[in-house]
Design a protein around this motif. Structure first.
Motif, mmCIF file in Angstrom:
data_model
loop_
_atom_site.group_PDB
_atom_site.id
_atom_site.type_symbol
_atom_site.label_atom_id
_atom_site.label_comp_id
_atom_site.label_asym_id
_atom_site.label_seq_id
_atom_site.Cartn_x
_atom_site.Cartn_y
_atom_site.Cartn_z
ATOM 1 N N PHE A 9 0.818 -1.216 0.000
ATOM 2 C CA PHE A 9 0.000 0.000 0.000
ATOM 3 C C PHE A 9 0.856 1.271 0.000
ATOM 4 N N TRP A 10 2.047 1.211 0.643
ATOM 5 C CA TRP A 10 2.870 2.412 0.688
ATOM 6 C C TRP A 10 3.479 2.710 -0.668
ATOM 7 N N THR B 170 -4.854 5.470 14.720
ATOM 8 C CA THR B 170 -6.196 5.074 14.276
ATOM 9 C C THR B 170 -7.028 6.314 14.006
ATOM 10 N N LEU B 173 -5.919 7.944 10.768
ATOM 11 C CA LEU B 173 -6.363 7.279 9.545
ATOM 12 C C LEU B 173 -7.748 7.766 9.163
ATOM 13 N N LYS B 182 -2.814 8.803 4.318
ATOM 14 C CA LYS B 182 -3.463 7.529 4.651
ATOM 15 C C LYS B 182 -2.407 6.448 4.801
ATOM 16 N N ALA B 183 -1.416 6.456 3.883
ATOM 17 C CA ALA B 183 -0.370 5.433 3.950
ATOM 18 C C ALA B 183 0.426 5.561 5.242
ATOM 19 N N GLN B 186 -1.614 4.300 8.069
ATOM 20 C CA GLN B 186 -1.701 2.833 8.019
ATOM 21 C C GLN B 186 -0.409 2.197 8.509
ATOM 22 N N ILE B 189 -0.401 2.356 12.219
ATOM 23 C CA ILE B 189 -1.279 1.351 12.821
ATOM 24 C C ILE B 189 -0.608 -0.018 12.776
ATOM 25 N N ASP B 190 -0.006 -0.364 11.615
ATOM 26 C CA ASP B 190 0.639 -1.679 11.492
ATOM 27 C C ASP B 190 1.744 -1.846 12.528
#
Lengths: 70, 201
Positions: A9-10, B170, B173, B182-183, B186, B189-190
């Motif tokens: 996704f990145w 969170t 996002l 957004k990336a 994310q 979060i990961d």
């Protein structure tokens, strides 16, 4: 062949692997307990001077102290 | 078209297998060039010839014919060498394809790591590190090179900071607009959920 394989996704958002890897490392460093956290953040500080060149001559250099988040 | 493509693919491995062996199976390059040392001693007999980087490096041991009993691990970070040619029984690495257990005799593999826990098993002791990202190169002669950007023992992580970070990302996002934001959210979060499961699991 797999040239159209699903990209991470990145990568799809325009980020390179190095940027992704550095972001992950910074996030982990920010979650450290105290003496280790200051050690890690001070280890990653950079301090450098940049000068742009025009017509074969350097302009006035700028000093930059980037914190690891930049 | 597909039939011809599969014929071409079938032909390539046969040629490639004859022409290109793995790097661990080739004989090690000689560390000193004979013609250079002769020419040097003729001109400058008093001084020793300069050492080249190749003479400082130990050549990688060739692939043994029977599976060795221990895995030799080199675990390095940009600022420190955590483990240098340490003989262990097994390492479990957090590859992007899942937790990968590496035993002696593992097939040669290159794997990208995701944020997760790396555990080194030696006898009955297990040392765990949280790895932010990196790569692992497993060679055919049971040597494993693990390179990580940041790796910390689990007891150096602060649970409260991890949970705060998880909540923060969170919310980021849900409020992110551009793809890049957004990336980044994310990724946050990961990483934080991996940290969380490493500390609680």
């Amino acid at each position: 062949m797999a040239s159209n394989a699903a990209v991470p996704f990145w990568r799809a958002a325009g980020m390179t692997y190095i940027t992704y890897s550095n972001i992950c490392a910074n996030l982990v460093r920010n979650c450290l307990k105290e003496p280790y956290k200051t050690d890690a953040l001070s280890r990653e500080k950079v301090h450098f001077s940049i000068s742009k060149w025009t017509d074969g001559k350097p302009e006035k250099p700028t000093l930059r102290t980037d914190s690891p988040e930049e | 078209m597909l039939r011809r493509a599969s014929m071409l693919l079938a032909r390539q491995p046969i040629l490639a297998a004859r022409a290109r062996p793995f790097s661990t199976d080739l004989p090690a390059a000689p560390s000193a060039d004979a013609t250079f040392t002769e020419a040097w001693t003729k001109v400058i007999p008093n001084m020793d010839p300069p050492k080249t980087p190749l003479s400082f490096m130990q050549p990688r041991p060739p692939t043994p014919s029977s599976i060795p009993s221990k895995l030799t691990v080199n675990f390095v970070l940009p600022y420190a060498s955590e483990l240098a040619t340490k003989e262990v029984d097994m390492v479990i690495v957090p590859a992007t394809t899942g937790q990968m257990g590496v035993l002696p005799g593992h097939v040669a593999t290159i794997a990208e790591l995701k944020p997760g826990v790396l555990s080194v098993h030696e006898g009955s002791e297990v040392t765990k590190y949280f790895v932010s990202s990196g790569f692992v190169f497993i060679h055919a002669n049971s040597f494993a090179d693990i390179i990580a950007v940041e790796a910390v023992p689990l007891d150096r992580l602060d649970v409260n900071l991890v949970q705060k970070g998880l909540a923060e990302f969170t919310s980021k996002l849900s409020s992110a607009t551009t793809d890049l934001e957004k990336a980044e959210a994310q990724i946050g979060i990961d990483v934080h959920s991996a940290l969380n499961s490493a500390l609680t699991g």
